[in-house]
Design a protein around this motif. Structure first.
Motif: not given
Length: 357
Positions: A86-104
Motif C-alpha cells: 500500500v502507498y499512502t499520501t501525506k495528510e491533507f486538509d479537505f475542509s474546503h474541497s469536495f473531499g470533505r464529503f468522504f466522511s459521515l
C-alpha cells in the motif's frame, strides 16, 4: 480457552459502548491542548482533552503480511495467507474541497490521507490431497486493487475503503502458494482444481475508531494506557458483516497512531502521524455478525453447502514500535469458528512494516 475468549470479548464490547459514548459527549473539533497541573505523588493523570491537529507531511509505503506460519509453522489451512502492498499520501486538509464529503460527518474538521494498494488472500482446506472433502473449507483466492481515505480527528479515526478485484483462478492464489511452498520446501496442495470460480469482486468497508485515554504516569516516564473502541461495517459480494470491539494499549507515546493496521480482521488501525518514539503492547477483540463470506459460502451463483456461523469473533495480542514514521508490528490473531463443523478457532500471525518518506 474459548470461554476465556468469550469473557474477554464481553468485557471489550462493554468498553466499546462506554468509549463510543464519549464521542457523543466530547466535541472532536480542533482545540488547543489544555494546561495540565503537576501530578500528585503516585496519582493517575486522566487527561482526555482533544489535541491540536497538525498535518503529517510524510508519505508511506506499507507491507502487510498475514500467515498462519507466523504463529505455527506446521499449520496451513483456512485463511492461510494474506498480503497487501500500500502507498499512502501525506495528510491533507479537505475542509474546503469536495473531499470533505468522504466522511459521515462532513462538517467536522479533520485531516485526511489517501491510500492505494494491491491485496491478495489465499484460502485452503485442512487436507492437502487431490480428493477434496466438500465439508471442508474450499480452496479460494482473492486479488484486488483497493483505495481508501482515512479521516483523522483529535480523538477519532474514520476509514472508508473500496476493493475491486477477482475471486477465483484469476486471483493467482494457486500460483502464489505453489511458488512460496517450492521456495520454502513445504508440501504442495493438490486440490486447487476445485477452487471457487472466477467472479468479479466489489466490496466497501467503513471503520470508526475512538481513542479514550485511561491514564498516564509521569513518574514512570509517561507510561500510558488507552482503549480504542471500534465499529466496522463491510458490504459486498466478498464479505458482508458488522463488528464491534476494542483494543487496549499499554506503552509510551500512544498518540503516535490509532493502533497497528491489519489486512482483514479487527481494528483497521492507522499509520503514524508523529515522529516521536513510540512503543506499546496491546490486546483486543471484536464480535462479528457475518451475513456473507464468499470463501465459506462459495460463489454468488454457485454456492457451497457449508453452513455459515453468523456470530463469530476475532481476538488479538500484539506489539508495535514506531519512530519518525518507520514502524514495525507483530500481531497474533485468533479467528472464531466460521462454519458448522469447522475447528473451534484458527490462529495466524501478522507482520506490518511502514516506511515514511
Amino acid at each position: 480457552m474459548i470461554y476465556r475468549n468469550i469473557r474477554f470479548l464481553v468485557f471489550l464490547l462493554i468498553a466499546t459502548v462506554i468509549g463510543l459514548s464519549q464521542e457523543i459527549k466530547t466535541s472532536d473539533d480542533i482545540k488547543s491542548p489544555s494546561t495540565q497541573e503537576a501530578d500528585k505523588a503516585d496519582a493517575k493523570d486522566l487527561d482526555n482533552a482533544p489535541q491540536t491537529l497538525n498535518p503529517y507531511k510524510k508519505s508511506f509505503f506499507t507491507i502487510l503480511s498475514d500467515n498462519d506460519a507466523y504463529y505455527n509453522p506446521y499449520t496451513d489451512y483456512y485463511y492461510t495467507a494474506g498480503t497487501a502492498l500500500v502507498y499512502t499520501t501525506k495528510e491533507f486538509d479537505f475542509s474546503h474541497s469536495f473531499g470533505r464529503f468522504f466522511s459521515l460527518n462532513a462538517s467536522n474538521k479533520r485531516l485526511s490521507r489517501l491510500s492505494f494498494g494491491i491485496h491478495q488472500d489465499i484460502y485452503t482446506p485442512i487436507k492437502r490431497g487431490a480428493n477434496v472433502d466438500i465439508r471442508d473449507f474450499p480452496y479460494g483466492g482473492f486479488l484486488a486493487f483497493e483505495s481508501s481515505i482515512a479521516n483523522r480527528r483529535a480523538n477519532s479515526l474514520e476509514v472508508i475503503k473500496l476493493q475491486i478485484g477477482m475471486i477465483g483462478p484469476s486471483a493467482l492464489a494457486k500460483e502464489t502458494q505453489k511458488l512460496i511452498h517450492i521456495i520454502t520446501k513445504n508440501p504442495i496442495f493438490y486440490g486447487w482444481d476445485t477452487q471457487l470460480q472466477n467472479e468479479f469482486a466489489l466490496n466497501l468497508y467503513y471503520d470508526f475508531i475512538y481513542r479514550y485515554n485511561l491514564f498516564s504516569i509521569k513518574k514512570l516516564g509517561g507510561l500510558s494506557m488507552d482503549i480504542l473502541p471500534t465499529i466496522a461495517i463491510s458490504i459486498g459480494n466478498v464479505a458482508t458483516n458488522a463488528s464491534a470491539g476494542s483494543r487496549i494499549r499499554l506503552g509510551y507515546n500512544l498518540d503516535v497512531d490509532f493502533g497497528s493496521p491489519k489486512i482483514n480482521t479487527s481494528s483497521s488501525g492507522s499509520l503514524p502521524y508523529l515522529d516521536a518514539f513510540s512503543f506499546y503492547i496491546f490486546a483486543g477483540a471484536v464480535g462479528k455478525y457475518v451475513i456473507r463470506d464468499a470463501f465459506i459460502q462459495g460463489n454468488s451463483f454457485n454456492p457451497r453447502d457449508l453452513k455459515l456461523e453468523n456470530a463469530t469473533y476475532n481476538a488479538e495480542l500484539g506489539i508495535s514500535l514506531s519512530y519518525k514514521g518507520f514502524s514495525l508490528s507483530y500481531v497474533f490473531t485468533q479467528v472464531g469458528r466460521g462454519f458448522k463443523g469447522a475447528l473451534p478457532y484458527h490462529n495466524f500471525g501478522s507482520l506490518i512494516l511502514n516506511f515514511a518518506f
